[in-house]
Design an enzyme around this catalytic site. Structure first.
Site, PDB file in Angstrom:
ATOM      1  N   LYS A  46       0.833  -1.205   0.000  1.00  0.00           N
ATOM      2  CA  LYS A  46       0.000   0.000   0.000  1.00  0.00           C
ATOM      3  C   LYS A  46       0.869   1.257   0.000  1.00  0.00           C
ATOM      4  O   LYS A  46       0.580   2.226  -0.708  1.00  0.00           O
ATOM      5  CB  LYS A  46      -0.942  -0.029   1.201  1.00  0.00           C
ATOM      6  CG  LYS A  46      -2.021  -1.092   1.065  1.00  0.00           C
ATOM      7  CD  LYS A  46      -2.692  -1.471   2.376  1.00  0.00           C
ATOM      8  CE  LYS A  46      -3.657  -2.626   2.168  1.00  0.00           C
ATOM      9  NZ  LYS A  46      -4.231  -3.147   3.420  1.00  0.00           N
ATOM     10  N   GLN A  54      -4.512  -1.909   9.574  1.00  0.00           N
ATOM     11  CA  GLN A  54      -4.384  -3.232   8.973  1.00  0.00           C
ATOM     12  C   GLN A  54      -4.964  -4.300   9.887  1.00  0.00           C
ATOM     13  O   GLN A  54      -4.625  -4.379  11.072  1.00  0.00           O
ATOM     14  CB  GLN A  54      -2.908  -3.544   8.676  1.00  0.00           C
ATOM     15  CG  GLN A  54      -2.679  -4.858   7.958  1.00  0.00           C
ATOM     16  CD  GLN A  54      -3.296  -4.880   6.567  1.00  0.00           C
ATOM     17  OE1 GLN A  54      -3.188  -3.927   5.809  1.00  0.00           O
ATOM     18  NE2 GLN A  54      -3.932  -5.985   6.228  1.00  0.00           N
ATOM     19  N   ASP A  66     -11.180   2.501   3.958  1.00  0.00           N
ATOM     20  CA  ASP A  66     -11.532   1.083   3.819  1.00  0.00           C
ATOM     21  C   ASP A  66     -13.044   0.892   3.708  1.00  0.00           C
ATOM     22  O   ASP A  66     -13.515  -0.167   3.293  1.00  0.00           O
ATOM     23  CB  ASP A  66     -11.011   0.278   5.016  1.00  0.00           C
ATOM     24  CG  ASP A  66      -9.812  -0.589   4.665  1.00  0.00           C
ATOM     25  OD1 ASP A  66      -9.613  -0.874   3.469  1.00  0.00           O
ATOM     26  OD2 ASP A  66      -9.079  -0.990   5.584  1.00  0.00           O
TER      27      ASP A  66
END
Length: 298
Positions: A54, A98, A121
């Site tokens: 990422k 994460q 997200d």
């Protein structure tokens, strides 16, 4: 005749070129650089790899990345304090924690602590609600990538019979919601199957578009697929090693039998996977535009 392969790497690269151009325009017109903060707790090898990918994508597209790596012993209060600081930082437009988190940390409380305007997200309940209403600000990355694969591969979605295998909050539920919405590239009739579905093959054989996110290697075989259907395989399963010593990856679909029946199919790897990080980058761009009060999709 074998199915047409939907090349996720190629489509993701096309999207990245579009995102890169939009980032450059944002810099030149508004002197704003989209910034993504990644938070990694612990040293899970897969999570370390995902976060690194990422951050590399941010650099490739001209975005800022702010990586925060915390020890596994980090307390929930310490993690929530970090998130509060990132919420207040004007240089940070998107925040990604994460998952999975180490034991003892509540994923629910942590995800709810992220400012919904920085929740790239798309996991905050506020953004899930907007998704259900058909007006998402940050569509979850993997489902959004699936829709792009369908659209850019020329698959007819409107009016199609779609069967989704899997009902997770990350893929199954949101992709079903997105595909049933009354808008371009959606408007499908959607059936969701799961572990308690009776006669899974009965449903999968009806599908014009079959999306498999079962979390089980090769759960769907060629004889369960309608001839000519488009098959999107979301699964990534490690089932040993190749002769070269690399992990052998397979999807939730038995590719060898499915490719002889389907009209179009995504491979594993190289199908859905490349799209997920790309859509995260697009959501980070959208978050930067949102912070300026701009139209999200221009």
């Amino acid at each position: 005749m074998p199915a047409e392969i939907i090349d996720g790497k190629k489509i993701a690269q096309e999207l990245r070129e579009e995102i890169r151009a939009a980032v450059e325009e944002l810099k030149s017109r508004y002197n704003v650089v989209p910034g993504l903060a990644t938070v990694l707790v612990g040293d899970n090898p897969a999570s370390v790899s995902y976060v690194s990918a990422k951050n590399r994508a941010c650099a490739e597209l001209g975005m800022r990345s702010f990586q925060h790596t915390l020890p596994e012993s980090t307390s929930e209060d310490e993690l929530l304090s970090l998130i509060a600081g990132l919420n207040a930082d004007p240089l940070v437009h998107g925040i990604l924690v994460q998952l999975p988190l180490p034991r003892g940390l509540s994923e629910d409380r942590v995800l709810r602590a992220i400012d919904p305007k920085k929740d790239v997200d798309g996991f905050h309940p506020y953004n899930v609600g907007l998704l259900a209403l058909g007006d998402p600000v940050f569509p979850p990355c993997t489902p959004a990538g699936i829709l792009e694969l369908l659209i850019r591969s020329g698959t007819q979605v409107e009016g199609a019979e779609v069967v989704v295998v899997g009902r997770s909050n990350i893929v199954g539920k949101p992709v079903a919601l997105m595909l049933m919405q009354k808008r371009k590239g959606a408007n499908a009739t959607v059936t969701v199957c799961h572990t308690q579905t009776r006669d899974l093959a009965f449903h999968t054989r009806r599908a014009d578009i079959l999306i498999v996110a079962a979390g089980k290697p090769q759960a769907v075989t060629g004889d369960m697929i309608r001839p000519g259907a488009t098959v999107i395989d979301v699964g990534v399963n490690r089932i040993g090693y190749t002769e070269a010593g690399k992990a052998k990856l397979v999807g939730d679909v038995d590719f060898e039998s499915a490719v002889q029946i389907a009209g179009k199919i995504t491979p594993v790897p190289g199908g859905v996977g490349p799209m997920t990080i790309t859509m995260l980058m697009r959501n980070t761009l959208r978050a930067a535009r949102l912070s300026l009060g701009l139209n999200l999709d221009d």
